[in-house]
Design a protein around this motif. Sequence first.
Motif, PDB file in Angstrom:
ATOM      1  N   GLY A 131       0.795  -1.222   0.000  1.00 58.93           N
ATOM      2  CA  GLY A 131       0.000   0.000   0.000  1.00 58.93           C
ATOM      3  C   GLY A 131       0.828   1.272   0.000  1.00 58.93           C
ATOM      4  O   GLY A 131       0.272   2.375   0.029  1.00 58.93           O
ATOM      5  N   VAL A 132       2.151   1.153  -0.030  1.00 56.10           N
ATOM      6  CA  VAL A 132       3.008   2.340  -0.050  1.00 56.10           C
ATOM      7  C   VAL A 132       3.324   2.730  -1.492  1.00 56.10           C
ATOM      8  O   VAL A 132       3.096   1.957  -2.423  1.00 56.10           O
ATOM      9  CB  VAL A 132       4.327   2.101   0.725  1.00 56.10           C
ATOM     10  N   ASP A 133       3.831   3.950  -1.665  1.00 58.54           N
ATOM     11  CA  ASP A 133       4.190   4.375  -3.018  1.00 58.54           C
ATOM     12  C   ASP A 133       5.627   4.896  -3.101  1.00 58.54           C
ATOM     13  O   ASP A 133       6.037   5.400  -4.153  1.00 58.54           O
ATOM     14  CB  ASP A 133       3.222   5.440  -3.535  1.00 58.54           C
ATOM     15  N   GLU A 134       6.377   4.779  -2.011  1.00 59.96           N
ATOM     16  CA  GLU A 134       7.772   5.176  -2.018  1.00 59.96           C
ATOM     17  C   GLU A 134       8.644   4.000  -1.586  1.00 59.96           C
ATOM     18  O   GLU A 134       8.291   3.263  -0.660  1.00 59.96           O
ATOM     19  CB  GLU A 134       8.016   6.367  -1.089  1.00 59.96           C
ATOM     20  N   VAL A 135       9.791   3.844  -2.239  1.00 65.06           N
ATOM     21  CA  VAL A 135      10.705   2.740  -1.955  1.00 65.06           C
ATOM     22  C   VAL A 135      12.110   3.300  -1.772  1.00 65.06           C
ATOM     23  O   VAL A 135      12.571   4.121  -2.577  1.00 65.06           O
ATOM     24  CB  VAL A 135      10.714   1.712  -3.103  1.00 65.06           C
ATOM     25  N   VAL A 136      12.787   2.862  -0.711  1.00 63.83           N
ATOM     26  CA  VAL A 136      14.189   3.193  -0.499  1.00 63.83           C
ATOM     27  C   VAL A 136      14.998   1.917  -0.674  1.00 63.83           C
ATOM     28  O   VAL A 136      14.789   0.932   0.031  1.00 63.83           O
ATOM     29  CB  VAL A 136      14.441   3.781   0.903  1.00 63.83           C
ATOM     30  N   ILE A 137      15.917   1.935  -1.617  1.00 69.79           N
ATOM     31  CA  ILE A 137      16.779   0.783  -1.882  1.00 69.79           C
ATOM     32  C   ILE A 137      18.139   1.060  -1.270  1.00 69.79           C
ATOM     33  O   ILE A 137      18.821   2.014  -1.626  1.00 69.79           O
ATOM     34  CB  ILE A 137      16.926   0.530  -3.390  1.00 69.79           C
ATOM     35  N   THR A 138      18.511   0.226  -0.303  1.00 76.66           N
ATOM     36  CA  THR A 138      19.734   0.471   0.450  1.00 76.66           C
ATOM     37  C   THR A 138      20.539  -0.823   0.524  1.00 76.66           C
ATOM     38  O   THR A 138      20.284  -1.770  -0.194  1.00 76.66           O
ATOM     39  CB  THR A 138      19.400   1.042   1.847  1.00 76.66           C
ATOM     40  N   GLY A 139      21.536  -0.879   1.377  1.00 77.01           N
ATOM     41  CA  GLY A 139      22.402  -2.051   1.412  1.00 77.01           C
ATOM     42  C   GLY A 139      23.039  -2.229   2.776  1.00 77.01           C
ATOM     43  O   GLY A 139      22.463  -1.803   3.772  1.00 77.01           O
ATOM     44  N   GLY A 140      24.233  -2.704   2.785  1.00 76.26           N
ATOM     45  CA  GLY A 140      25.222  -2.986   1.746  1.00 76.26           C
ATOM     46  C   GLY A 140      25.252  -1.979   0.605  1.00 76.26           C
ATOM     47  O   GLY A 140      24.805  -0.858   0.724  1.00 76.26           O
ATOM     48  N   GLU A 141      25.789  -2.423  -0.519  1.00 75.10           N
ATOM     49  CA  GLU A 141      25.864  -1.567  -1.688  1.00 75.10           C
ATOM     50  C   GLU A 141      25.018  -2.187  -2.793  1.00 75.10           C
ATOM     51  O   GLU A 141      25.443  -3.122  -3.464  1.00 75.10           O
ATOM     52  CB  GLU A 141      27.323  -1.399  -2.131  1.00 75.10           C
ATOM     53  N   PRO A 142      23.799  -1.663  -3.009  1.00 76.24           N
ATOM     54  CA  PRO A 142      22.877  -2.279  -3.962  1.00 76.24           C
ATOM     55  C   PRO A 142      23.356  -2.230  -5.402  1.00 76.24           C
ATOM     56  O   PRO A 142      22.958  -3.070  -6.214  1.00 76.24           O
ATOM     57  CB  PRO A 142      21.580  -1.481  -3.776  1.00 76.24           C
ATOM     58  N   THR A 143      24.200  -1.263  -5.756  1.00 74.57           N
ATOM     59  CA  THR A 143      24.616  -1.125  -7.148  1.00 74.57           C
ATOM     60  C   THR A 143      25.578  -2.225  -7.586  1.00 74.57           C
ATOM     61  O   THR A 143      25.859  -2.362  -8.778  1.00 74.57           O
ATOM     62  CB  THR A 143      25.261   0.245  -7.407  1.00 74.57           C
ATOM     63  N   LEU A 144      26.086  -3.024  -6.644  1.00 80.03           N
ATOM     64  CA  LEU A 144      26.914  -4.164  -7.013  1.00 80.03           C
ATOM     65  C   LEU A 144      26.121  -5.178  -7.832  1.00 80.03           C
ATOM     66  O   LEU A 144      26.666  -5.894  -8.665  1.00 80.03           O
ATOM     67  CB  LEU A 144      27.478  -4.840  -5.758  1.00 80.03           C
ATOM     68  N   GLN A 145      24.819  -5.230  -7.590  1.00 82.14           N
ATOM     69  CA  GLN A 145      23.934  -6.136  -8.328  1.00 82.14           C
ATOM     70  C   GLN A 145      23.174  -5.320  -9.375  1.00 82.14           C
ATOM     71  O   GLN A 145      21.955  -5.230  -9.357  1.00 82.14           O
ATOM     72  CB  GLN A 145      22.976  -6.833  -7.366  1.00 82.14           C
ATOM     73  N   TYR A 146      23.934  -4.714 -10.282  1.00 85.67           N
ATOM     74  CA  TYR A 146      23.360  -3.700 -11.160  1.00 85.67           C
ATOM     75  C   TYR A 146      22.314  -4.251 -12.121  1.00 85.67           C
ATOM     76  O   TYR A 146      21.343  -3.555 -12.451  1.00 85.67           O
ATOM     77  CB  TYR A 146      24.463  -2.964 -11.921  1.00 85.67           C
ATOM     78  N   GLU A 147      22.459  -5.487 -12.573  1.00 86.82           N
ATOM     79  CA  GLU A 147      21.463  -6.038 -13.497  1.00 86.82           C
ATOM     80  C   GLU A 147      20.132  -6.261 -12.789  1.00 86.82           C
ATOM     81  O   GLU A 147      19.067  -5.876 -13.291  1.00 86.82           O
ATOM     82  CB  GLU A 147      21.974  -7.342 -14.107  1.00 86.82           C
ATOM     83  N   GLU A 148      20.193  -6.902 -11.631  1.00 83.19           N
ATOM     84  CA  GLU A 148      18.971  -7.137 -10.851  1.00 83.19           C
ATOM     85  C   GLU A 148      18.375  -5.810 -10.382  1.00 83.19           C
ATOM     86  O   GLU A 148      17.148  -5.655 -10.335  1.00 83.19           O
ATOM     87  CB  GLU A 148      19.272  -8.028  -9.652  1.00 83.19           C
ATOM     88  N   LEU A 149      19.247  -4.858 -10.046  1.00 80.41           N
ATOM     89  CA  LEU A 149      18.774  -3.555  -9.592  1.00 80.41           C
ATOM     90  C   LEU A 149      18.035  -2.828 -10.709  1.00 80.41           C
ATOM     91  O   LEU A 149      17.001  -2.189 -10.472  1.00 80.41           O
ATOM     92  CB  LEU A 149      19.955  -2.719  -9.097  1.00 80.41           C
ATOM     93  N   THR A 150      18.554  -2.922 -11.923  1.00 82.06           N
ATOM     94  CA  THR A 150      17.884  -2.296 -13.068  1.00 82.06           C
ATOM     95  C   THR A 150      16.504  -2.904 -13.288  1.00 82.06           C
ATOM     96  O   THR A 150      15.514  -2.186 -13.495  1.00 82.06           O
ATOM     97  CB  THR A 150      18.736  -2.458 -14.341  1.00 82.06           C
ATOM     98  N   GLU A 151      16.412  -4.227 -13.232  1.00 82.49           N
ATOM     99  CA  GLU A 151      15.115  -4.890 -13.396  1.00 82.49           C
ATOM    100  C   GLU A 151      14.142  -4.468 -12.302  1.00 82.49           C
ATOM    101  O   GLU A 151      12.968  -4.167 -12.573  1.00 82.49           O
ATOM    102  CB  GLU A 151      15.296  -6.410 -13.376  1.00 82.49           C
ATOM    103  N   LEU A 152      14.641  -4.445 -11.068  1.00 79.43           N
ATOM    104  CA  LEU A 152      13.787  -4.067  -9.938  1.00 79.43           C
ATOM    105  C   LEU A 152      13.266  -2.644 -10.094  1.00 79.43           C
ATOM    106  O   LEU A 152      12.062  -2.381  -9.938  1.00 79.43           O
ATOM    107  CB  LEU A 152      14.572  -4.193  -8.633  1.00 79.43           C
ATOM    108  N   CYS A 153      14.166  -1.709 -10.401  1.00 82.13           N
ATOM    109  CA  CYS A 153      13.762  -0.307 -10.510  1.00 82.13           C
ATOM    110  C   CYS A 153      12.788  -0.097 -11.667  1.00 82.13           C
ATOM    111  O   CYS A 153      11.823   0.677 -11.559  1.00 82.13           O
ATOM    112  CB  CYS A 153      14.990   0.577 -10.687  1.00 82.13           C
ATOM    113  N   SER A 154      13.027  -0.795 -12.777  1.00 85.26           N
ATOM    114  CA  SER A 154      12.132  -0.680 -13.924  1.00 85.26           C
ATOM    115  C   SER A 154      10.720  -1.135 -13.572  1.00 85.26           C
ATOM    116  O   SER A 154       9.730  -0.455 -13.886  1.00 85.26           O
ATOM    117  CB  SER A 154      12.681  -1.526 -15.083  1.00 85.26           C
TER     118      SER A 154
END
Length: 208
Positions: free
Chosen positions: A39-62
Amino acid sequence: MFSGGNLCDTPYTSWTPEDEHNIGELSVDNIINEFKNSGVDEVVITGGEPTLQYEELTELCSKLKDKGAYITLETNGTYEGQFLEYIDLISVSPKLKSSTPYDTKYEKMHLQNRINLSVLNTFHNISFKENTNIQWKFVYCNVKDIEEILLLQNKIGFDSKDIYLMPEGLTDLDISSKRIELAEVCKKYHFNYTDRLHILIWGCKRGV
């Protein structure tokens, strides 16, 4: 306790991560379903360092953007990727020299990889795009940190109004000992002060 740069990260989140309390691996689709059901409309993606998984991160953000999410990415600014096309707010926290875990096996690796000027410049340039915001957040240990922050600011060009300084500390006492000093520093350089509210409210605990 390491001899430097570790009063903001606990061992289970940084150098020696523990996984026993982790919910385990989730597919991107599982995460999207969790988002839709929340029911939320805002997401914070944090880590660790999330950009290390850049392919999965791109899919998730898309897929999050397709669902109308406002996305904040918390990163140390060492990696870039296509995922940046979907980010609304980049919260970048470059690692200063004071964060170095001196006298450990991680010291050399940390010093070699903590700053990537090319990526930081990319982030800064993206911030001029419509609907993309950025904040530059630094952990403050002592006044020597300011010299390094100003040097980065001079090289990259970000505004003082976008700089946020947070006191280093794992306890209320740690933070309190730096609060007045840091507030005066922020006033002097027209930076923003940000506290560690989760520590002040709940202490240094997991899951808060």
